[in-house]
Design a protein around this motif. Sequence first.
Motif, PDB file in Angstrom:
ATOM      1  N   ASN A  41     -11.946  90.475  34.246  1.00 24.73           N
ATOM      2  CA  ASN A  41     -13.167  91.331  34.486  1.00 24.73           C
ATOM      3  C   ASN A  41     -13.861  91.726  36.173  1.00 24.73           C
ATOM      4  O   ASN A  41     -14.763  92.483  36.119  1.00 24.73           O
ATOM      5  CB  ASN A  41     -14.237  90.288  34.173  1.00 24.73           C
ATOM      6  CG  ASN A  41     -13.553  90.909  32.157  1.00 24.73           C
ATOM      7  OD1 ASN A  41     -14.075  91.985  31.594  1.00 24.73           O
ATOM      8  ND2 ASN A  41     -13.805  89.334  31.761  1.00 24.73           N
ATOM      9  N   ASN A  44     -12.450  95.726  36.307  1.00 27.77           N
ATOM     10  CA  ASN A  44     -13.608  96.011  35.996  1.00 27.77           C
ATOM     11  C   ASN A  44     -14.610  95.716  36.637  1.00 27.77           C
ATOM     12  O   ASN A  44     -14.825  97.394  36.254  1.00 27.77           O
ATOM     13  CB  ASN A  44     -13.853  95.404  34.441  1.00 27.77           C
ATOM     14  CG  ASN A  44     -12.373  95.762  33.711  1.00 27.77           C
ATOM     15  OD1 ASN A  44     -11.238  96.583  33.682  1.00 27.77           O
ATOM     16  ND2 ASN A  44     -12.264  94.533  32.339  1.00 27.77           N
ATOM     17  N   LYS A  45     -15.414  95.339  36.583  1.00 28.39           N
ATOM     18  CA  LYS A  45     -16.661  95.342  37.034  1.00 28.39           C
ATOM     19  C   LYS A  45     -16.393  96.246  38.597  1.00 28.39           C
ATOM     20  O   LYS A  45     -17.419  97.017  39.393  1.00 28.39           O
ATOM     21  CB  LYS A  45     -16.618  93.945  37.542  1.00 28.39           C
ATOM     22  CG  LYS A  45     -17.706  93.268  36.646  1.00 28.39           C
ATOM     23  CD  LYS A  45     -18.406  91.557  37.082  1.00 28.39           C
ATOM     24  CE  LYS A  45     -18.726  91.086  35.795  1.00 28.39           C
ATOM     25  NZ  LYS A  45     -19.225  89.689  36.164  1.00 28.39           N
ATOM     26  N   GLN A  46     -15.256  95.971  39.592  1.00 33.06           N
ATOM     27  CA  GLN A  46     -15.513  96.589  40.335  1.00 33.06           C
ATOM     28  C   GLN A  46     -15.358  98.326  40.509  1.00 33.06           C
ATOM     29  O   GLN A  46     -15.509  99.317  40.954  1.00 33.06           O
ATOM     30  CB  GLN A  46     -14.331  96.363  41.478  1.00 33.06           C
ATOM     31  CG  GLN A  46     -14.329  95.130  42.337  1.00 33.06           C
ATOM     32  CD  GLN A  46     -13.415  94.643  42.951  1.00 33.06           C
ATOM     33  OE1 GLN A  46     -11.720  95.196  42.971  1.00 33.06           O
ATOM     34  NE2 GLN A  46     -13.472  93.686  43.446  1.00 33.06           N
ATOM     35  N   PHE A  48     -16.070  99.668  37.803  1.00 33.07           N
ATOM     36  CA  PHE A  48     -17.476 100.012  36.824  1.00 33.07           C
ATOM     37  C   PHE A  48     -18.250 100.729  38.148  1.00 33.07           C
ATOM     38  O   PHE A  48     -19.138 101.707  37.852  1.00 33.07           O
ATOM     39  CB  PHE A  48     -17.519  99.430  36.605  1.00 33.07           C
ATOM     40  CG  PHE A  48     -19.056  99.223  35.336  1.00 33.07           C
ATOM     41  CD1 PHE A  48     -19.277 100.264  34.561  1.00 33.07           C
ATOM     42  CD2 PHE A  48     -20.463  98.652  36.224  1.00 33.07           C
ATOM     43  CE1 PHE A  48     -20.924 101.007  33.932  1.00 33.07           C
ATOM     44  CE2 PHE A  48     -21.770  99.402  35.534  1.00 33.07           C
ATOM     45  CZ  PHE A  48     -21.806 100.151  34.233  1.00 33.07           C
ATOM     46  N   ALA A  49     -18.695  99.744  39.160  1.00 33.43           N
ATOM     47  CA  ALA A  49     -19.568  99.994  40.244  1.00 33.43           C
ATOM     48  C   ALA A  49     -18.741 100.909  40.851  1.00 33.43           C
ATOM     49  O   ALA A  49     -19.740 101.716  41.502  1.00 33.43           O
ATOM     50  CB  ALA A  49     -19.443  98.281  41.108  1.00 33.43           C
ATOM     51  N   GLU A  55     -26.532 101.622  37.515  1.00 34.75           N
ATOM     52  CA  GLU A  55     -26.837 101.406  38.312  1.00 34.75           C
ATOM     53  C   GLU A  55     -28.301 100.621  38.244  1.00 34.75           C
ATOM     54  O   GLU A  55     -29.032  99.924  38.802  1.00 34.75           O
ATOM     55  CB  GLU A  55     -27.181 102.716  39.771  1.00 34.75           C
ATOM     56  CG  GLU A  55     -25.730 101.855  39.921  1.00 34.75           C
ATOM     57  CD  GLU A  55     -25.454 102.606  41.482  1.00 34.75           C
ATOM     58  OE1 GLU A  55     -25.954 103.674  42.078  1.00 34.75           O
ATOM     59  OE2 GLU A  55     -23.936 102.843  42.086  1.00 34.75           O
ATOM     60  N   GLY A  58     -28.689  96.375  34.876  1.00 34.94           N
ATOM     61  CA  GLY A  58     -27.269  95.545  35.194  1.00 34.94           C
ATOM     62  C   GLY A  58     -26.748  95.250  33.532  1.00 34.94           C
ATOM     63  O   GLY A  58     -25.889  94.638  33.379  1.00 34.94           O
ATOM     64  N   LYS A  61     -23.331  95.975  32.909  1.00 38.06           N
ATOM     65  CA  LYS A  61     -22.515  94.904  34.030  1.00 38.06           C
ATOM     66  C   LYS A  61     -22.087  93.527  33.947  1.00 38.06           C
ATOM     67  O   LYS A  61     -21.222  92.750  33.835  1.00 38.06           O
ATOM     68  CB  LYS A  61     -22.738  94.896  35.460  1.00 38.06           C
ATOM     69  CG  LYS A  61     -22.113  94.847  36.780  1.00 38.06           C
ATOM     70  CD  LYS A  61     -22.509  94.600  38.070  1.00 38.06           C
ATOM     71  CE  LYS A  61     -21.587  94.823  39.235  1.00 38.06           C
ATOM     72  NZ  LYS A  61     -21.725  94.443  40.845  1.00 38.06           N
ATOM     73  N   LYS A  62     -23.748  92.729  33.455  1.00 36.20           N
ATOM     74  CA  LYS A  62     -23.673  91.666  32.452  1.00 36.20           C
ATOM     75  C   LYS A  62     -22.577  91.465  31.633  1.00 36.20           C
ATOM     76  O   LYS A  62     -22.316  90.024  30.991  1.00 36.20           O
ATOM     77  CB  LYS A  62     -24.517  91.550  32.463  1.00 36.20           C
ATOM     78  CG  LYS A  62     -25.444  91.313  33.574  1.00 36.20           C
ATOM     79  CD  LYS A  62     -27.310  90.910  33.282  1.00 36.20           C
ATOM     80  CE  LYS A  62     -28.151  90.837  34.610  1.00 36.20           C
ATOM     81  NZ  LYS A  62     -29.781  91.121  33.960  1.00 36.20           N
ATOM     82  N   ASN A  83     -16.661  94.166  27.133  1.00 36.79           N
ATOM     83  CA  ASN A  83     -17.797  94.417  27.244  1.00 36.79           C
ATOM     84  C   ASN A  83     -18.183  94.800  26.247  1.00 36.79           C
ATOM     85  O   ASN A  83     -18.579  95.007  25.727  1.00 36.79           O
ATOM     86  CB  ASN A  83     -18.498  95.668  27.937  1.00 36.79           C
ATOM     87  CG  ASN A  83     -19.570  95.974  29.034  1.00 36.79           C
ATOM     88  OD1 ASN A  83     -20.406  95.965  28.155  1.00 36.79           O
ATOM     89  ND2 ASN A  83     -18.913  95.843  30.168  1.00 36.79           N
TER      90      ASN A  83
END
Length: 137
Positions: A41, A44-46, A48-49, A55, A58, A61-62, A83
């Motif tokens: 995860n 995944n967040k990295q 995704f960002a 952006e 959030g 991303k949460k 997700n």
Amino acid sequence: MLDGFDMRELDKFNRELLNTAKKEYPKEAKAFLRKEAKELNKKNKQIFASKGIGEETGNLKKGFKAGKLYKYKGKDLAIRAYNSSPHAHLLNDGWMHKAKNGNEKFIPGFHFIEQSAESFENDYYNSIDKFLDELFD
């Protein structure tokens, strides 16, 4: 077979070691799987960002979560990294946009889940090797 080495036997041995670890040390194996799902995860967040998606809010991303442990096909322990946002699959896979005037246009997805899974695969195999070394030493 690549350059005279058959990697299938080594992979089979590694799987047997992991199954032994699951049977002999179930608490450690479950904790290891939970830790790896959290690591996936993070990846995944990295990714995704890095795509610059969502952006403004959030919420997506949460939504990255690790699921519960379960037995895959009745024998292997598994855990899902997913997700929970209702629109995450749309941004990942793409969608068909339908305008009020009847025009349709396909909006391509970003495929951030697949990219993070590919980049995480080598890290996962290294983590398994470290886990097995620590367990059997």
